[in-house]
Design a protein around this motif. Structure first.
Motif, short mmCIF file in Angstrom:
data_model
loop_
_atom_site.label_atom_id
_atom_site.label_comp_id
_atom_site.label_asym_id
_atom_site.label_seq_id
_atom_site.Cartn_x
_atom_site.Cartn_y
_atom_site.Cartn_z
N CYS A 125 -8.72 55.20 20.44
CA CYS A 125 -9.23 53.98 21.04
C CYS A 125 -10.31 54.23 21.85
O CYS A 125 -11.06 53.42 22.55
CB CYS A 125 -8.19 53.34 21.94
N ALA A 155 -12.58 56.91 24.99
CA ALA A 155 -12.27 57.61 26.25
C ALA A 155 -12.20 56.81 27.41
O ALA A 155 -11.13 56.79 28.29
CB ALA A 155 -13.22 58.71 26.56
N PHE A 176 -4.37 55.06 30.99
CA PHE A 176 -3.55 56.02 31.72
C PHE A 176 -3.79 55.84 33.37
O PHE A 176 -2.90 56.31 34.25
CB PHE A 176 -4.16 57.57 31.50
N TYR A 217 -5.49 62.64 21.92
CA TYR A 217 -4.92 61.76 20.86
C TYR A 217 -5.47 60.30 21.21
O TYR A 217 -6.11 59.57 20.13
CB TYR A 217 -3.50 61.70 20.90
N PHE A 218 -5.26 59.76 22.32
CA PHE A 218 -5.89 58.38 22.53
C PHE A 218 -7.50 58.44 22.82
O PHE A 218 -7.95 57.16 22.46
CB PHE A 218 -5.02 57.81 23.78
N ASP A 219 -8.08 59.46 23.09
CA ASP A 219 -9.52 59.41 23.05
C ASP A 219 -9.81 59.20 21.75
O ASP A 219 -11.04 58.29 21.45
CB ASP A 219 -9.94 60.70 23.83
N GLU A 242 -3.68 62.70 25.97
CA GLU A 242 -5.20 62.03 26.20
C GLU A 242 -6.05 62.42 25.24
O GLU A 242 -7.16 61.37 24.83
CB GLU A 242 -5.73 62.70 27.64
N ARG A 282 -11.19 53.23 27.34
CA ARG A 282 -10.00 52.45 26.98
C ARG A 282 -8.61 53.49 27.34
O ARG A 282 -7.78 53.14 27.92
CB ARG A 282 -9.98 52.14 25.54
N ARG A 283 -8.85 54.68 26.91
CA ARG A 283 -7.65 55.66 27.24
C ARG A 283 -7.63 55.70 28.70
O ARG A 283 -6.51 55.88 29.44
CB ARG A 283 -7.82 57.05 26.57
N ARG A 284 -8.84 55.92 29.54
CA ARG A 284 -8.84 56.15 31.02
C ARG A 284 -8.11 54.83 31.61
O ARG A 284 -7.55 55.02 32.59
CB ARG A 284 -10.21 56.52 31.53
N GLU A 287 -1.22 50.49 22.22
CA GLU A 287 -1.44 52.11 22.31
C GLU A 287 0.08 52.58 22.70
O GLU A 287 0.55 53.58 22.08
CB GLU A 287 -2.39 52.31 23.28
#
Length: 206
Positions: A27, A29, A36, A22-24, A20, A31-33, A71
């Motif tokens: 791209c 937070a 996921f 890393y992707f925050d 989480e 987009r990451r949420r 991603e």
């Protein structure tokens, strides 16, 4: 009894595993949420840890979820950027145990394809006396069979094994077999446990 071998989990014990985070950065937070929330990332990793092909599984999930394909392919193409950094104090504890002549094993839910990438990045992952990697074994924690396989291979009694892992269910499964266990939260707690068990001195555990 004083443990005759120490068994380390790897993710969140010796190296960080916080995808989480890393992707925050990658791209954002929001987009990451969304990713996921739409894609069961941890189920994907569990399949890889249980023996699914690392690259093929990432590509399959990217095809199933085209909105997040870029991603998802980061798991295959940028693994060493995701599964990092090392946790320095934990690595020092592992090194101190080996210097003392204590056998040090790994027991980790880790894919057969991505473990070598991490081992190339972090040399200490190549220094275990025995490395039990779930993707190679076709077994995954907390299945009791993986603990039985460790016992059969190393030839030590369950009560002679000291195991640290950051997941309570994995610790509970090991304890049910009679292993000595420590739920990992911070390296300082593990250091205290190793001193209490008589495996390291306070100075060696710093």
């Amino acid at each position: 009894m004083t443990p005759q071998a120490v068994i380390f989990d790897i993710g969140n014990v010796l190296i960080a595993w916080q995808p989480e985070r890393y992707f925050d950065r990658l791209c954002g937070a929001s987009r990451r949420r969304a990713m996921f929330g739409s894609v069961d990332i941890h189920a994907m990793m569990n399949r890889i840890d249980a023996g699914a092909d690392f690259g093929a599984e990432a590509a399959r999930m990217a095809a199933v979820h085209p909105d997040f394909a870029s991603e998802l392919m980061h798991f295959r193409d940028h693994w060493c950027d995701i599964a990092q950094p090392a946790i320095p104090h934990s690595v020092r504890l592992m090194t101190a145990l080996r210097a003392r002549g204590v056998p040090v094993y790994a027991l980790s839910n880790f894919g057969a394809g991505n473990f070598p990438l991490s081992a190339a990045q972090f040399p200490f992952l190549r220094q275990f006396d025995r490395a039990y990697i779930s993707g190679r074994m076709g077994l995954i924690k907390p299945d009791p069979a993986i603990y039985a396989a460790v016992e059969a291979d190393c030839g030590l009694l369950p009560e002679a094994l000291f195991f640290t892992d950051d997941r309570a269910e994995n610790i509970e499964a090991a304890a049910a077999r009679g292993w000595q266990v420590h739920l990992f939260e911070q390296p300082e707690g593990l250091a205290r446990a190793l001193v209490t068990k008589g495996l390291l001195t306070p100075q060696e555990a710093t």
